[in-house]
Design a protein around this motif. Structure first.
Motif, mmCIF file in Angstrom:
data_model
loop_
_atom_site.group_PDB
_atom_site.id
_atom_site.type_symbol
_atom_site.label_atom_id
_atom_site.label_comp_id
_atom_site.label_asym_id
_atom_site.label_seq_id
_atom_site.Cartn_x
_atom_site.Cartn_y
_atom_site.Cartn_z
ATOM 1 N N ILE A 104 -0.096 3.523 9.131
ATOM 2 C CA ILE A 104 0.800 2.876 8.178
ATOM 3 C C ILE A 104 1.942 3.821 7.802
ATOM 4 N N ASP A 105 3.148 3.310 7.833
ATOM 5 C CA ASP A 105 4.349 4.102 7.529
ATOM 6 C C ASP A 105 4.630 4.064 6.025
ATOM 7 N N TRP A 106 3.873 4.893 5.285
ATOM 8 C CA TRP A 106 4.037 4.906 3.828
ATOM 9 C C TRP A 106 5.403 5.452 3.418
ATOM 10 N N TRP A 107 5.905 6.453 4.136
ATOM 11 C CA TRP A 107 7.206 7.043 3.790
ATOM 12 C C TRP A 107 8.327 6.020 3.972
ATOM 13 N N LEU A 110 5.956 -3.333 4.570
ATOM 14 C CA LEU A 110 4.767 -2.493 4.574
ATOM 15 C C LEU A 110 3.506 -3.351 4.606
ATOM 16 N N GLY A 153 8.038 2.765 3.798
ATOM 17 C CA GLY A 153 7.920 1.781 2.725
ATOM 18 C C GLY A 153 8.497 2.273 1.421
ATOM 19 N N ALA A 154 8.250 3.545 1.094
ATOM 20 C CA ALA A 154 8.794 4.117 -0.143
ATOM 21 C C ALA A 154 10.318 4.194 -0.099
#
Length: 465
Positions: free
Chosen positions: A204-207, A72, A209-210
């Motif tokens: 940004i690919d927050w999902w 991320l 990364g989570a």
């Protein structure tokens, strides 16, 4: 922008040296804290409480967040600029380091280490990407070699510093003094000229990364706690299954999201995927070797060395890395990485198997020193060419994410092998467990050598074919 005047020579200009110095300092603290902890683990465990499982968590809580969030962070560095992200990482790492140094319980220590790893995730990829985006041509090979020597040297010299602080001052000071290099790096960033390169329109690919972070955390929890509960316990199989599902979902999501944090298209480049596969084997072996040596040499029923002497055991590796890595990086830039990436891990495997000579009565000079010399030669030959081959196969506009992927894979390798430590050593790190770890370490190194020899292509040979 790279200096055109330096593109045709191996020498670095003053602005390029400033870039390399900043990159080294930014990544130095993260590399140092990964290795310094190993030799201090017995004292940390004695002071805060906990057994082998707690020692594993002190290491792996750092590696979980470092590994998962590095992907991320690589995307964020490409989107918002390496210098900006480096500043955030430095400040966060300094605050978390203070929390680690002030820990009063295993739980506080583990949480603070996890936060430290999260901040470190913003430092490693942005530091190396800073070099690849601002230095090009033959000078880049020397710059990467210098950066590699310093950062890998930090991982090797860490046990020595940890031992000295643990024996004569306090293990806590090893973490608290991080504020000094961090402050120096922040000051040098102000002097760095030029624009902070960033990609426009990146989402940004927050999902993703989570999913990666939670999936890794659950899987590691299961692997570390399995010896205490058994595979039949829901405490083990439930989080392991959930972690595997999340990681599988993460890979699936990367094929659907517009701006993936793990662009699977990178793995269509031969040297990139082969180099990262070699990285997986080699850095798993390095992590296992560092952990086992740091802890076993202090075993009261074994060598019973002090923390300082246990740290000094790896000093020959540091000396050889400092002397040779930059030169090897320049040679690999000239002749290609395949030879170096094949011979280096081969020597590392031989060095690991030499540790099978360790027995009672213990003698460092005859049982350990030969291994350290051979491992030092192998690391010096292998590390810089490995990094250059992987990043050199990807364009500079994607250097941030490419660096993040490679760094993440190396940390995940260490994360998994430390989580499996109890299985590898048979539940106890005695002489028999130490020998078992040496065999596994050597096998992993040899696997890295085979993968590199069969898969890596030198740039000129690849272009000709």
């Amino acid at each position: 922008m790279a200096d055109s005047s330096a593109s045709d020579t191996h020498a670095l200009t003053p602005p390029q040296r400033l870039v390399v110095t900043i990159a080294i300092l930014a990544s130095f603290v993260t590399s140092l804290d990964m290795s310094v902890t190993n030799v201090a683990l017995p004292r940390i465990s004695a002071e805060l409480g906990g057994g082998l499982s707690t020692q594993q968590w002190v290491v792996d809580s750092y590696l979980v967040t470092l590994s998962a969030l590095m992907l991320l962070a690589g995307s964020i560095a490409d989107a918002y600029g390496r210098v900006f992200i480096m500043r955030i990482g430095l400040i966060g790492f300094g605050i978390a380091s203070i929390a680690v140094g002030l820990a009063v319980s295993p739980e506080m220590m583990i949480i603070a280490r996890a936060l430290q790893g999260a901040a470190g995730a913003f430092l490693l990829p942005s530091s190396l990407a800073l070099i690849t985006s601002r230095i090009s041509g033959p000078a880049q090979g020397r710059a990467i070699g210098t950066w590699t020597a310093a950062t890998t040297g930090a991982m090797i010299i860490g046990p020595l510093l940890g031992g000295l602080f643990t024996d004569y001052l306090s293990w806590r000071l090893v973490f608290l003094i991080n504020v000094i290099p961090i402050g120096l790096t922040l000051w040098m960033l102000v002097k760095l000229r030029g624009t902070d390169d960033r990609k426009r329109g990146v989402r940004i690919d927050w999902w993703g990364g989570a999913a990666a972070a939670i999936g890794l955390g659950l899987a590691v929890w299961a692997l570390i706690e399995e010896p205490a509960h058994g595979w039949a316990s829901p405490t083990i199989w439930a989080p392991l299954a959930a972690g595997v599902v999340l990681l599988g979902g993460f890979l699936w999501w990367q094929t659907r999201v517009a701006s993936p944090i793990l662009p699977l298209s990178l793995f269509t480049v031969r040297n990139f995927w082969v180099g990262n596969l070699a990285t997986l084997f080699i850095y798993a072996a390095l992590s296992l070797n560092g952990f086992v040596i740091g802890v076993y040499l202090q075993n009261p029923n074994g060598p019973a060395l002090t923390a300082t002497l246990a740290g000094l055991a790896s000093l020959p590796i540091t000396i050889l890395m400092v002397l040779l890595s930059s030169k090897v990086g320049a040679l690999a830039g000239r002749y290609g990485p395949r030879f170096f990436m094949s011979v280096g891990p081969l020597l590392l495997g031989i060095g690991a198997l030499l540790l099978l000579r360790v027995d009672a009565p213990f003698s460092y000079w005859w049982q350990v020193l030969p291994s350290m010399i051979v491992i030092g030669l192998g690391l010096s030959i292998m590390v810089a060419p490995l990094t250059a081959a992987i990043l050199g196969s990807i364009g500079p506009e994607r250097s941030g994410i490419a660096s993040a992927v490679n760094n993440a894979i190396s940390r995940v390798a260490g994360l998994i092998v430390i989580a499996l430590l109890a299985t590898i050593v048979g539940g106890q790190l005695d002489l028999s467990g130490f020998h078992s770890a040496a065999i596994v370490t050597g096998s992993l190194f040899f696997a890295g050598a085979i993968v590199s020899f069969l898969g890596i292509r030198n740039p000129r040979a690849a272009a000709t074919s």
